[in-house]
Write a protein that holds these residues in place. Structure first.
Motif, PDB file in Angstrom:
ATOM      1  N   LYS A 256       0.975  -1.024  -0.069  1.00  0.00           N
ATOM      2  CA  LYS A 256       0.000  -0.076   0.152  1.00  0.00           C
ATOM      3  C   LYS A 256       0.590   1.418  -0.150  1.00  0.00           C
ATOM      4  O   LYS A 256       0.534   2.278  -0.823  1.00  0.00           O
ATOM      5  CB  LYS A 256      -1.000   0.110   1.273  1.00  0.00           C
ATOM      6  CG  LYS A 256      -1.988  -0.745   1.143  1.00  0.00           C
ATOM      7  CD  LYS A 256      -3.165  -0.295   0.018  1.00  0.00           C
ATOM      8  CE  LYS A 256      -4.382  -1.036   0.043  1.00  0.00           C
ATOM      9  NZ  LYS A 256      -5.274  -0.096  -1.074  1.00  0.00           N
ATOM     10  N   ALA A 257       1.962   1.266   0.734  1.00  0.00           N
ATOM     11  CA  ALA A 257       3.008   2.407   0.867  1.00  0.00           C
ATOM     12  C   ALA A 257       3.501   2.647  -0.523  1.00  0.00           C
ATOM     13  O   ALA A 257       3.805   3.904  -0.932  1.00  0.00           O
ATOM     14  CB  ALA A 257       3.754   2.322   1.874  1.00  0.00           C
ATOM     15  N   VAL A 258       4.120   1.506  -1.115  1.00  0.00           N
ATOM     16  CA  VAL A 258       4.669   1.683  -2.589  1.00  0.00           C
ATOM     17  C   VAL A 258       3.557   2.265  -3.531  1.00  0.00           C
ATOM     18  O   VAL A 258       3.909   3.090  -4.272  1.00  0.00           O
ATOM     19  CB  VAL A 258       5.248   0.296  -3.027  1.00  0.00           C
ATOM     20  CG1 VAL A 258       5.467   0.218  -4.446  1.00  0.00           C
ATOM     21  CG2 VAL A 258       6.213  -0.075  -2.178  1.00  0.00           C
TER      22      VAL A 258
ATOM     23  N   PHE B 120      -1.065   1.958 -14.105  1.00  0.00           N
ATOM     24  CA  PHE B 120      -1.765   1.114 -13.246  1.00  0.00           C
ATOM     25  C   PHE B 120      -0.461   0.501 -12.389  1.00  0.00           C
ATOM     26  O   PHE B 120       0.675   0.897 -12.506  1.00  0.00           O
ATOM     27  CB  PHE B 120      -1.938  -0.203 -14.320  1.00  0.00           C
ATOM     28  CG  PHE B 120      -0.853  -0.775 -15.051  1.00  0.00           C
ATOM     29  CD1 PHE B 120       0.133  -1.734 -14.686  1.00  0.00           C
ATOM     30  CD2 PHE B 120      -0.467  -0.180 -16.456  1.00  0.00           C
ATOM     31  CE1 PHE B 120       1.087  -2.309 -15.423  1.00  0.00           C
ATOM     32  CE2 PHE B 120       0.616  -0.776 -17.169  1.00  0.00           C
ATOM     33  CZ  PHE B 120       1.463  -1.940 -16.546  1.00  0.00           C
ATOM     34  N   TYR B 121      -0.896  -0.373 -11.462  1.00  0.00           N
ATOM     35  CA  TYR B 121      -0.063  -0.635 -10.409  1.00  0.00           C
ATOM     36  C   TYR B 121       0.018  -2.104 -10.173  1.00  0.00           C
ATOM     37  O   TYR B 121      -0.763  -2.639  -9.085  1.00  0.00           O
ATOM     38  CB  TYR B 121      -0.413   0.071  -8.849  1.00  0.00           C
ATOM     39  CG  TYR B 121      -0.219   1.537  -9.244  1.00  0.00           C
ATOM     40  CD1 TYR B 121       0.760   2.313  -9.161  1.00  0.00           C
ATOM     41  CD2 TYR B 121      -1.614   2.166  -9.498  1.00  0.00           C
ATOM     42  CE1 TYR B 121       0.639   3.610  -9.179  1.00  0.00           C
ATOM     43  CE2 TYR B 121      -1.605   3.725  -9.711  1.00  0.00           C
ATOM     44  CZ  TYR B 121      -0.498   4.203  -9.734  1.00  0.00           C
ATOM     45  OH  TYR B 121      -0.458   5.781 -10.036  1.00  0.00           O
TER      46      TYR B 121
ATOM     47  N   ASP C 208      -3.322  -5.049 -10.248  1.00  0.00           N
ATOM     48  CA  ASP C 208      -4.060  -3.912  -9.675  1.00  0.00           C
ATOM     49  C   ASP C 208      -4.079  -3.668  -8.009  1.00  0.00           C
ATOM     50  O   ASP C 208      -5.176  -3.779  -7.578  1.00  0.00           O
ATOM     51  CB  ASP C 208      -5.482  -3.851 -10.116  1.00  0.00           C
ATOM     52  CG  ASP C 208      -5.726  -3.919 -11.735  1.00  0.00           C
ATOM     53  OD1 ASP C 208      -4.980  -3.123 -12.169  1.00  0.00           O
ATOM     54  OD2 ASP C 208      -6.430  -5.028 -12.234  1.00  0.00           O
ATOM     55  N   ALA C 209      -2.945  -3.508  -7.579  1.00  0.00           N
ATOM     56  CA  ALA C 209      -2.862  -3.471  -6.106  1.00  0.00           C
ATOM     57  C   ALA C 209      -3.314  -2.199  -5.349  1.00  0.00           C
ATOM     58  O   ALA C 209      -3.760  -2.320  -4.373  1.00  0.00           O
ATOM     59  CB  ALA C 209      -1.193  -3.462  -5.841  1.00  0.00           C
ATOM     60  N   ASP C 210      -3.761  -1.483  -6.429  1.00  0.00           N
ATOM     61  CA  ASP C 210      -4.364   0.064  -5.868  1.00  0.00           C
ATOM     62  C   ASP C 210      -5.864  -0.329  -5.757  1.00  0.00           C
ATOM     63  O   ASP C 210      -6.521   0.476  -4.988  1.00  0.00           O
ATOM     64  CB  ASP C 210      -4.021   1.170  -6.982  1.00  0.00           C
ATOM     65  CG  ASP C 210      -4.551   0.717  -8.219  1.00  0.00           C
ATOM     66  OD1 ASP C 210      -4.126  -0.417  -8.833  1.00  0.00           O
ATOM     67  OD2 ASP C 210      -5.346   1.566  -8.929  1.00  0.00           O
TER      68      ASP C 210
ATOM     69  N   GLY D  61       4.600  -8.723 -16.877  1.00  0.00           N
ATOM     70  CA  GLY D  61       3.798  -7.287 -16.807  1.00  0.00           C
ATOM     71  C   GLY D  61       3.902  -6.553 -15.376  1.00  0.00           C
ATOM     72  O   GLY D  61       3.113  -5.533 -15.297  1.00  0.00           O
ATOM     73  N   GLY D  62       4.658  -6.799 -14.397  1.00  0.00           N
ATOM     74  CA  GLY D  62       4.822  -6.080 -13.442  1.00  0.00           C
ATOM     75  C   GLY D  62       5.355  -4.512 -13.545  1.00  0.00           C
ATOM     76  O   GLY D  62       6.349  -4.451 -14.544  1.00  0.00           O
ATOM     77  N   SER D  63       4.897  -3.673 -12.783  1.00  0.00           N
ATOM     78  CA  SER D  63       5.609  -2.089 -13.103  1.00  0.00           C
ATOM     79  C   SER D  63       6.675  -2.058 -11.793  1.00  0.00           C
ATOM     80  O   SER D  63       7.265  -0.866 -12.262  1.00  0.00           O
ATOM     81  CB  SER D  63       4.327  -1.411 -12.849  1.00  0.00           C
ATOM     82  OG  SER D  63       3.660  -1.358 -11.718  1.00  0.00           O
ATOM     83  N   PHE D  64       6.375  -2.518 -10.658  1.00  0.00           N
ATOM     84  CA  PHE D  64       7.530  -2.201  -9.653  1.00  0.00           C
ATOM     85  C   PHE D  64       7.637  -3.409  -8.742  1.00  0.00           C
ATOM     86  O   PHE D  64       6.559  -4.474  -8.599  1.00  0.00           O
ATOM     87  CB  PHE D  64       7.060  -1.040  -8.824  1.00  0.00           C
ATOM     88  CG  PHE D  64       7.816  -0.624  -7.728  1.00  0.00           C
ATOM     89  CD1 PHE D  64       8.699   0.311  -8.130  1.00  0.00           C
ATOM     90  CD2 PHE D  64       7.848  -1.045  -6.656  1.00  0.00           C
ATOM     91  CE1 PHE D  64       9.824   0.868  -7.138  1.00  0.00           C
ATOM     92  CE2 PHE D  64       8.775  -0.742  -5.528  1.00  0.00           C
ATOM     93  CZ  PHE D  64       9.777   0.186  -5.806  1.00  0.00           C
ATOM     94  N   THR D  65       8.746  -3.801  -8.053  1.00  0.00           N
ATOM     95  CA  THR D  65       8.955  -4.927  -7.209  1.00  0.00           C
ATOM     96  C   THR D  65       9.338  -4.680  -5.956  1.00  0.00           C
ATOM     97  O   THR D  65       9.900  -3.445  -5.673  1.00  0.00           O
ATOM     98  CB  THR D  65      10.076  -5.927  -8.055  1.00  0.00           C
ATOM     99  OG1 THR D  65       9.388  -6.415  -9.354  1.00  0.00           O
ATOM    100  CG2 THR D  65      10.588  -6.950  -7.347  1.00  0.00           C
ATOM    101  N   ILE D  66       8.992  -5.667  -4.980  1.00  0.00           N
ATOM    102  CA  ILE D  66       9.221  -5.434  -3.765  1.00  0.00           C
ATOM    103  C   ILE D  66       9.970  -6.585  -3.257  1.00  0.00           C
ATOM    104  O   ILE D  66       9.508  -7.764  -3.672  1.00  0.00           O
ATOM    105  CB  ILE D  66       8.039  -5.215  -2.799  1.00  0.00           C
ATOM    106  CG1 ILE D  66       7.278  -4.156  -3.046  1.00  0.00           C
ATOM    107  CG2 ILE D  66       8.348  -5.234  -1.228  1.00  0.00           C
ATOM    108  CD1 ILE D  66       5.993  -3.833  -2.029  1.00  0.00           C
ATOM    109  N   THR D  67      10.942  -6.851  -2.556  1.00  0.00           N
ATOM    110  CA  THR D  67      11.677  -8.049  -2.327  1.00  0.00           C
ATOM    111  C   THR D  67      12.023  -7.735  -0.781  1.00  0.00           C
ATOM    112  O   THR D  67      12.282  -6.743  -0.171  1.00  0.00           O
ATOM    113  CB  THR D  67      12.826  -8.380  -3.048  1.00  0.00           C
ATOM    114  OG1 THR D  67      13.626  -9.351  -2.630  1.00  0.00           O
ATOM    115  CG2 THR D  67      14.072  -7.061  -2.932  1.00  0.00           C
ATOM    116  N   ASN D  68      11.742  -8.982   0.043  1.00  0.00           N
ATOM    117  CA  ASN D  68      12.089  -8.989   1.477  1.00  0.00           C
ATOM    118  C   ASN D  68      13.054  -9.873   1.821  1.00  0.00           C
ATOM    119  O   ASN D  68      12.784 -11.226   1.958  1.00  0.00           O
ATOM    120  CB  ASN D  68      10.816  -9.493   1.989  1.00  0.00           C
ATOM    121  CG  ASN D  68      10.923  -9.393   3.765  1.00  0.00           C
ATOM    122  OD1 ASN D  68      11.764  -8.737   4.291  1.00  0.00           O
ATOM    123  ND2 ASN D  68       9.815  -9.828   4.303  1.00  0.00           N
TER     124      ASN D  68
END
Length: 418
Positions: free
Chosen positions: A252-254, A278-279, A298-300, A330-337
């Motif tokens: 959500k923050a991203v 799109f997100y 569509d995480a938004d 098709g991802g637009s941004f990535t988060i890795t933990n």
């Protein structure tokens, strides 16, 4: 004689590696039955038979690289009839009837066994899971009134049979390599890189060579999020049937920060910048075969429960090797933990063609100086943003990460948005 060819896989995938033959030479197949598992750059896919008959030849072997359209097997549509005719003619050709009678029951029993296997009614997912666990479908009990074996029936089957087959497969390949030596005469093992590992290696190098990659760092006080989770986790799970984790807060923050800094939600195509409206957020998942990045679409538009459910489902599919091509594209941004493995600080590498990736790290209690100059022990997390400096200025990258820090340290705003 019919040829089985490697089918069209996806627009960006032109070749793969035969990971396992599911049907041996001489075995009967029905139209639509999976005959082999193909490992591609992104996922494993099954190649199905286009015809019914007897698989008479593997033209390519396990471990071979094959291209789309290449012939990998041949099927004789009249194989069963030819086998019966051969058995009828053998007694006339042979001069030793006693030997013929002793040999006759062997093919007959094999044939009966094959017929028995064919009578098992099971879903494709159940058959695949049974192969992975090394379980004979004939031994699986099902509660289905029609006798159809389902994946959950396979899971509930004997645990001893689940562990025996994978262990045997894993021991076979390294044994031949263990006797090799390096130039100094020391013992070494050689393992062929999987296609996915080769792809990961080449893409990571490509990302570093083609992008002007920089990383900026910050730290987040996780006190507010941890308190909020503690207050609402029970009601959240009771209502939605899933745990409230950290990833929904970060996703959500991203999304919120990307709206303010759109060049981090973009990519370069030739001499143009494509700003994505799109997100679709990629969430890196570690598997036994390497890192994969399934995408939360569509995480938004998703609330916290929706994001947590999507991440849980994608993570499960990744670990069970059930991800489809569409799950990864098709991802637009990535988060890795990396924090789940204990990483305190790292520099994440871009997931090309994306121009931004956020790295999360382990939560560590540290003494922090508060605004009133008092010192308190706080749960702190380092976060890192790697970005492509060709289109993202340092000022925007730093402010983007600061904005994420602000949102995470005051998560009630995220709840209102969600």
């Amino acid at each position: 004689m019919k040829e089985i060819k490697v089918p069209e896989l996806a627009e960006s995938i032109t070749e793969g590696t035969i990971a396992e033959w599911l049907v041996k030479e001489g075995e009967t197949v029905e139209k639509g039955d999976p005959i082999c598992e193909l490992e591609t750059d992104k996922v494993n896919v099954e190649v199905n038979a286009d015809y019914a008959g007897v698989l008479v030849e593997h033209t390519r072997q396990e471990g071979d690289d094959v291209e789309v359209g290449e012939v990998i097997a041949k099927i004789d549509e009249s194989g069963e009839a030819a086998s019966d005719n051969t058995n009828d003619k053998e007694p006339e050709a042979e001069e030793k009837p006693v030997q013929e009678e002793t040999k006759a029951p062997e093919p007959s029993s094999e044939s009966n066994k094959s017929d028995k296997d064919q009578k098992v009614v099971a879903s494709p997912a159940a058959r695949k899971r049974a192969r992975e666990l090394g379980i004979d479908l004939n031994s699986v009990k099902t509660a289905d009134p029609l006798g159809r074996v389902r994946p959950e029936d396979v899971e509930n089957s004997t645990k001893t049979s689940q562990s025996s087959k994978p262990a045997a497969k894993k021991e076979a390949k390294p044994a031949a390599a263990s006797s090799q030596q390096d130039p100094a005469g020391k013992p070494v093992k050689r393992e062929k890189m999987t296609r996915r590992r080769q792809t990961i290696a080449s893409r990571l190098v490509e990302a570093q060579q083609t992008a002007a990659m920089l990383t900026t760092f910050n730290e987040v006080d996780m006190t507010a999020i941890m308190n909020l989770r503690s207050e609402r986790k029970d009601k959240f799970q009771e209502k939605h049937g899933i745990k409230l984790g950290f990833m929904s807060f970060f996703t959500k923050a991203v999304v919120s920060a990307l709206r303010e800094f759109p060049y981090l939600n973009a990519e370069i195509q030739g001499n143009e910048i494509v700003l994505k409206e799109f997100y679709d957020i990629g969430i890196a998942v570690s598997t036994d075969d390497g890192l994969v990045v399934p995408v939360v679409r569509d995480a938004d538009r998703l609330d916290f429960a929706g994001i947590e459910s999507e991440i849980a489902d994608l993570g499960k599919k990744a670990r069970q090797k059930e991800l489809g091509i569409g799950d990864l594209q098709g991802g637009s941004f990535t988060i890795t933990n990396g924090g789940i493995f204990g990483s305190l600080l790292s520099t994440p590498i871009l997931n090309a063609p994306q121009v931004g990736i956020l790295g999360m790290h382990t939560i560590q209690k540290r003494a922090m100086v508060m605004p009133d100059d008092s010192i308190e022990v706080r749960p702190m997390m380092y976060i890192a943003l790697s970005y492509d400096h060709r289109i993202v200025d340092g000022k925007d990258a730093v402010q983007f990460l600061v904005r994420i820090k602000q949102l995470l340290e005051d998560p009630y705003d995220l709840l209102l948005e969600g």
